[in-house]
Design an enzyme around this catalytic site. Structure first.
Site: not given
Ligand code: NAI
Ligand code: MG
Length: 502
Positions: A191, A245, A249, A266, A300, A402
């Site tokens: 996804k 995030s 996670g 990650e 990240c 972060e």
């Molecule tokens: P997120 O962690 O919510 O989204 C990442 C992925 O997880 C997306 O594909 C999203 O659709 C999916 N997702 C979201 N909620 C989910 C759930 N309950 N169950 C399963 N999958 C789910 O991150 P978001 O909202 O895009 O960004 C928020 C913060 O996360 C950013 O400001 C940053 O601090 C951090 N982040 C860290 C990343 C990294 O590379 N480690 C990448 C993106 C965001």
């Protein structure tokens, strides 16, 4: 079928067919409820396209396809070398289509085109090629326990892997997860992030063109709480790999407990970069600028906390500000002179602006930047000026949380002990960097820093041949390198009785 593909013209004039459906069983299908995700161009806030958003029913279909493909001899019994050939073919197709893929990446994500082309896309094809070479090198072991037993291990694929990826490196994160999973013979339901749904769909067409059997790779767009959650808690999925995030996670870990899925996470970071007084100042400044300001700070592993020895603190801060002024040119990401494009979404833009307020409220000194940047095009877009805070204390939010933007805190320390104490004063443990010419100190400190990765005299020069991942709340498991294969195989032990006769 006509609504499952549309012709688009990107801001750089490139025309192409954009798929908009869900990619299941090598076919484009509509989502079961017809719900859509709107992809936004963060440079001018215009709508690019709408794509189908998967519902739990669609996830069921993708999982069914992936399971059937996993059990189908066409894939299951394919010679590993042949599997590697398919992956190599895919890496070549990515290479041949890199300008198109980079264009979409820049349009949808906002990252500078030259970066998308020369860094992201090079990494995507490179990573797939690297793991193509591993497909026929995932060996078991013979374990000697004496003459009465032949014991050996087989490294078998885990099965159907759910892979949930973020928006900061849309195709890069896809490659990091596809490479090792496919090399080991798994099948996949991936996804993409709802913020950047477009490029992955073009990649899906290349996966089909490379010749992967139907159902081996299924690609869905969908909302995290709907499609992401359906993947994380699906009993037909054996493994979940997630990048995003820490909060999500944690959620995924709970959901994955339903059938004790194997997990790789990650997540976030607040990575320290330590500059000692004996460091090469110019190099420290340049790398620390790259370390936080590249990719709009949306990395990240971004080294977002710069710790500088007291004796050189003021000199460093001045030199860092100069470097930002001369290098961090904010602008249209399709312009070759742009270093920093917009933040990916309004939400991320507002998050960064919120932390600017938090820094001020908590009493840190705003040394530069700290505002929305409205000088691109007609003033729209999610641009933020590169921001530096000094006089930052360890209890402030800008030191602890972060931000994920072009936003750095520069903190001073007295000696090595204090540097280490501040570096490790975090719930995270992803990246870290040390600048010093003293090799003894560098290597000794590298062991003591609580992080999955330590850069000595650089920052962010990750490489698909080198393991990547975190400790503490930055994640579980490793991606990339040979270590990345461990996350996608089981070691099955076979005991052959050669002489224990009852
Ligand atoms: P997120 O962690 O919510 O989204 C990442 C992925 O997880 C997306 O594909 C999203 O659709 C999916 N997702 C979201 N909620 C989910 C759930 N309950 N169950 C399963 N999958 C789910 O991150 P978001 O909202 O895009 O960004 C928020 C913060 O996360 C950013 O400001 C940053 O601090 C951090 N982040 C860290 C990343 C990294 O590379 N480690 C990448 C993106 C965001
Ligand atoms: Mg977008």
């Amino acid at each position: 079928m006509s609504d499952l593909s549309i012709e688009l013209t990107a801001p750089n004039g490139r025309k192409y067919q954009q798929p908009t459906g869900l990619f299941i069983n090598n076919e484009w299908v509509a989502s079961s409820k017809g719900n859509k995700i709107t992809s936004i161009n963060p440079t001018d806030e215009s709508e690019i396209a709408q794509v189908h958003a998967a519902e739990p029913e669609d996830v069921d279909k993708a999982v069914e396809a992936a399971r059937a493909a996993f059990n189908n001899p066409t894939w299951r019994d394919m010679a590993p070398t042949e599997r590697g050939d398919l992956m190599y073919k895919l890496s070549q197709l990515v290479e041949q289509n890199k300008e198109l893929l980079a264009t979409i990446e820049t349009w949808d994500n906002g990252k500078p085109y030259q970066v998308a082309l020369n860094e992201d896309l090079a990494e995507v094809s490179g990573c797939l090629k690297y793991y193509a070479g591993y497909a026929d090198k995932v060996h078991g072991q013979v374990i000697d326990t004496g003459p009465n037993k032949l014991a050996y291990t087989i490294r078998e694929p885990l099965g159907v892997c759910g892979q949930i990826i973020p928006w900061n490196y849309p195709l890069g994160m896809a490659a990091w997860k596809l490479g090792p999973a496919l090399a080991c013979g798994n099948t996949i339901v991936m996804k993409a992030a709802e913020q950047t749904p477009l490029s992955i769909l073009v990649l899906a067409n290349l996966i089909k063109e490379a010749g992967f059997p139907p159902g081996v790779v299924n690609i869905l767009n969908g909302y995290g709480r709907v499609a992401g959650a359906a993947i994380a808690q699906h009993v037909g999925i054996d493994k979940i790999a997630f990048t995003g995030s820490t909060a999500t996670g944690r959620e995924i870990m709970k959901q994955a407990s339903v059938n004790l899925k194997n997990i790789t996470l990650e997540t976030g970071g607040k990575s320290p970069l330590i500059v000692f007084e004996d460091a090469d100042m110019e190099q420290a400044v340049r790398w620390s600028h790259i370390g936080i300001m590249s990719n709009m700070g949306q990395i990240c592993t971004a080294t977002s906390r710069i710790l500088v020895q007291e004796s050189i603190y003021d000199t460093f801060v001045e030199a860092f500000k100069k470097q930002v002024t001369s290098t961090s040119k904010v602008g249209d990401p399709f312009s070759d002179s742009t270093f920093q494009g917009p933040q990916v979404t309004k939400a991320q833009y507002e998050k960064v602006l919120g932390y600017i307020e938090a820094g001020k409220e908590d009493g840190a000194t705003l040394a530069m930047g700290g505002e929305a940047y409205k000088n691109v095009g007609d003033g729209k877009g999610f641009f933020v000026t590169p921001t530096v805070f000094t006089n930052v204390k360890s209890n402030m939010r800008v030191f602890r949380e972060e931000v994920f933007g072009p936003f750095v805190v520069i903190v001073s320390f007295k000696d090595e002990a204090e540097a280490l104490e501040k570096a490790n004063d975090t719930t995270y443990g992803l990246g870290s960097a040390i600048f010093t010419k003293d090799i003894v100190r560098a290597h000794k400190l590298a062991r003591k820093i609580e992080a999955g990765m330590v850069w000595i005299n650089s920052s962010q020069d990750s490489d698909f041949r080198i393991p990547f991942g975190g400790v503490k709340q930055s994640g579980i498991g490793r991606e990339l390198g040979e270590a990345g294969l461990d996350a996608y195989t089981n070691k099955k032990s076979v005991h052959v009785n050669l002489g224990t006769w009852l």
